[in-house]
Enzyme design. Structure first.
Site, PDB file in Angstrom:
ATOM      1  N   GLN A   1      37.227  31.102  36.392  1.00  0.00           N
ATOM      2  CA  GLN A   1      35.978  30.647  35.248  1.00  0.00           C
ATOM      3  C   GLN A   1      36.524  30.054  33.536  1.00  0.00           C
ATOM      4  O   GLN A   1      35.660  29.266  33.411  1.00  0.00           O
ATOM      5  CB  GLN A   1      36.134  32.098  34.264  1.00  0.00           C
TER       6      GLN A   1
ATOM      7  N   ASP B   1      45.012  32.018  37.768  1.00  0.00           N
ATOM      8  CA  ASP B   1      43.122  31.591  37.863  1.00  0.00           C
ATOM      9  C   ASP B   1      42.646  31.077  36.826  1.00  0.00           C
ATOM     10  O   ASP B   1      42.213  31.870  36.244  1.00  0.00           O
ATOM     11  CB  ASP B   1      42.896  33.160  38.296  1.00  0.00           C
TER      12      ASP B   1
ATOM     13  N   HIS C   1      40.071  39.493  39.227  1.00  0.00           N
ATOM     14  CA  HIS C   1      39.106  39.420  39.918  1.00  0.00           C
ATOM     15  C   HIS C   1      39.703  40.152  41.165  1.00  0.00           C
ATOM     16  O   HIS C   1      41.281  39.422  41.054  1.00  0.00           O
ATOM     17  CB  HIS C   1      38.527  37.757  40.116  1.00  0.00           C
TER      18      HIS C   1
HETATM   19  N1  PMP Z   1      38.440  34.784  40.009  1.00  0.00           N
HETATM   20  C1  PMP Z   1      37.960  34.655  39.497  1.00  0.00           C
HETATM   21  C2  PMP Z   1      37.893  34.519  37.564  1.00  0.00           C
HETATM   22  C3  PMP Z   1      36.548  34.324  39.319  1.00  0.00           C
HETATM   23  O1  PMP Z   1      35.439  34.716  38.459  1.00  0.00           O
HETATM   24  C4  PMP Z   1      35.962  34.177  40.871  1.00  0.00           C
HETATM   25  C5  PMP Z   1      34.694  33.760  40.950  1.00  0.00           C
HETATM   26  N2  PMP Z   1      33.630  34.894  40.926  1.00  0.00           N
HETATM   27  C6  PMP Z   1      37.258  33.914  41.592  1.00  0.00           C
HETATM   28  C7  PMP Z   1      38.771  34.400  41.276  1.00  0.00           C
HETATM   29  C8  PMP Z   1      36.602  33.898  42.822  1.00  0.00           C
HETATM   30  O2  PMP Z   1      35.757  32.612  43.563  1.00  0.00           O
HETATM   31  P1  PMP Z   1      35.773  31.486  44.919  1.00  0.00           P
HETATM   32  O3  PMP Z   1      34.728  33.432  45.176  1.00  0.00           O
HETATM   33  O4  PMP Z   1      34.312  30.780  44.604  1.00  0.00           O
HETATM   34  O5  PMP Z   1      36.082  31.345  45.246  1.00  0.00           O
END
Ligand code: PMP
Length: 393
Positions: free
Chosen positions: A190, A187, A110
Site C-alpha cells: 500500500q 509489506d 493483510h
Molecule cells: N499487502 C497489502 C497491504 C495489500 O493491500 C495487498 C493487496 N490488497 C497485498 C498485500 C497483496 O497484493 P497482491 O494481491 O497484489 O499480491
C-alpha cells in the site's frame, strides 16, 4: 489534473478503489504495446537481436526498481505480485523454522502477510504470534515489545495497513526486531504508491510490493531482500533459468536473484512496471502527496459530517485510504447504491479478517485514493453515499 494521463477516465468513473488496484497511465500502456511490437523475446536465453534487446530491457527494469527503493539490482527478485513475494520467503522459513521458534505479525496484516506465516508455523512446528493495534489504529508498541522475544525469528508487518491507513513506525520496529536477531518482512504493497520507500533507511531484511498498485501492469511484483538475507533462502520454485548445472545426480542453483526466478518471468510486465515507476518519479512524491492529502482531507471532513459514520481507527491519523461503517446499514447495501451511481469503492473484509474481528465488525466500506483523484470525485462520492444512506433510513 493528472486524470488526463489515464484514458479510462474519459468515461465518467468515480474510481476510489486504488488500494485494490490502480488504473494505468497511457505511458505504461504504450510501453507495453511498443515492447511487444518491437522488442519482445524470451530473456536470458537467446542471442539473436530481439533476445538481447528484451534481456537488456528486462534487466534495466530491475535496475529502475532497485533505484526506486534505493536497493542494489541483485537484491530485486521479480515475482507475480506481493503475495508471491511473501510466500517465497515464508515457504523457505517453513523449512528452516524449528519448534520453539516464533513468528510475530500484526493483527492488522493483510492475509498475504498473515496466512503464509501462519502456515509456515504449522508446517515447521514454530509458534505463530500476533501483536495488537490500538483503538485509534496505530500499532500497540507495548504489546509488540511484550510479544517480541529472543525466540522470534521473523517479524512480518506492513508499512501502511490497507484498512487502517496508518503509516506505521517501521524503523522503530525493525530496530527492536534486529536487537533480538529477528528478520523483518516488510509489506509495502500500500505505501509504495503514496510515499518514498527507502530500504536503506527502513533497514528491513525483506520487502514486497505489487506493480498493479503503483500504476503498473498486474502480474508483476517485487521481492527485495538484503543480499545476505536472500542468500539464506531456499529456492521457491524449480525449473529453467534458476539453475547453474543440472545432472541426474545433482542440481546446483544460480546466484540470486536468478535463483528465485524459475521459468519464463513476466518480461513485459517488468518493463511496464519500470515505466510506471518512471511516471511516478517524474511527478514526484512531493506533488503526489500534496494533491492526495488535499483530496483526502476533503473526504475525511465530508465523512465526519455524516451522522452515524463509524471509522475503523482515528480518521485524523490516516493516509490515502479510510474504512468505515454507517451504523445500522450493512456496507454491502450501501455499496449497491454507490455502484449504481458509478462510484467504485471496496466493501468487505479487505483480506484483513483478523483486523475486522479486532474491531468487532465483519465488513467495512473502504475509500482509497490514487494520484488521479480530485475533489470532484469526493463530492460525487459523498453525494452518492448520502443518497444511499437516505435510501435505507
Ligand atoms: N499487502 C497489502 C497491504 C495489500 O493491500 C495487498 C493487496 N490488497 C497485498 C498485500 C497483496 O497484493 P497482491 O494481491 O497484489 O499480491
Amino acid at each position: 489534473m493528472l486524470k488526463k494521463d489515464f484514458k479510462i477516465f474519459e468515461k465518467d468513473y468515480v474510481y476510489l478503489d486504488s488500494a485494490a488496484s490502480a488504473q494505468k497511465p497511457q505511458k505504461v500502456l504504450d510501453k507495453l504495446l511498443s515492447f511487444y511490437q518491437s522488442d519482445y523475446a524470451n530473456v536470458h536465453r537467446g542471442s539473436c537481436e530481439l533476445a538481447l534487446k528484451a534481456t537488456k530491457l528486462y534487466e534495466e527494469a530491475r535496475q529502475t526498481v532497485a533505484d526506486f527503493i534505493r536497493a542494489d539490482s541483485k537484491e530485486i527478485v521479480f515475482t507475480k505480485g506481493a503475495t508471491e513475494a511473501i510466500n517465497l520467503v515464508a515457504a523457505s522459513y517453513a523449512q528452516t523454522l524449528k519448534k520453539g521458534d516464533e513468528v510475530l505479525v500484526c493483527i492488522a496484516e493483510h492475509h498475504a502477510n498473515f496466512v503464509p506465516w501462519q502456515q509456515a508455523c504449522i508446517l515447521s512446528g514454530a509458534t505463530f504470534k500476533t501483536f495488537n493495534v490500538l483503538d485509534d489504529g496505530r500499532w500497540d508498541l507495548n504489546d509488540f515489545e511484550k510479544q517480541l522475544t529472543k525466540r522470534t525469528k521473523v517479524v512480518a508487518v506492513a508499512q501502511l495497513s490497507n484498512v487502517l491507513g496508518v503509516v506505521n513506525p517501521v524503523e522503530k520496529v525493525v530496530k527492536l526486531a534486529h536487537k533480538v536477531g529477528a528478520k523483518v518482512m516488510l509489506d509495502v504493497a500500500q505505501s509504495i504508491a503514496h510515499m518514498s520507500v527507502d530500504v536503506k533507511t527502513l533497514d528491513c531484511d525483506y520487502m514486497a510490493f505489487s506493480g498493479h498498485k503503483i500504476y503498473g501492469p498486474n502480474g508483476i511484483g517485487v521481492l527485495y531482500g538484503k543480499c545476505k538475507a536472500l542468500n539464506e533462502l531456499k529456492p521457491y520454485q524449480f525449473g529453467g533459468d534458476m539453475v547453474d548445472t543440472v545432472r541426474v545426480e545433482k542440481t546446483t542453483f544460480a546466484d540470486v536473484p536468478a535463483r528465485f526466478e524459475a521459468g519464463t518471468p513476466p518480461i513485459a510486465n517488468a518493463v511496464g512496471l519500470a515505466e510506471a515507476l518512471k511516471y511516478v518519479n517524474k511527478i514526484g512524491f512531493a506533488k503526489i502527496q500534496k494533491e492526495e492529502n488535499g483530496v483526502f482531507a476533503t473526504l475525511i471532513k465530508g465523512l465526519k459530517q455524516i451522522k452515524n459514520v463509524e471509522f475503523l481507527g482515528n480518521p485524523d491519523l490516516k493516509t490515502g485510504l479510510v474504512a468505515f461503517n454507517v451504523k445500522g446499514i450493512h456496507a454491502d447495501d450501501l455499496n449497491l447504491i454507490l455502484a449504481k451511481e458509478n462510484v467504485c469503492v471496496r466493501v468487505g473484509h479487505h483480506c484483513a479478517m483478523p483486523l475486522h474481528a479486532r474491531f468487532g465488525v465483519k465488513a467495512s466500506l473502504r475509500v482509497s485514493l490514487g494520484l488521479y483523484n480530485d475533489s470532484k470525485d469526493i463530492e460525487k462520492f459523498l453525494k452518492a453515499l448520502k443518497k444511499a444512506i437516505g435510501f435505507f433510513k
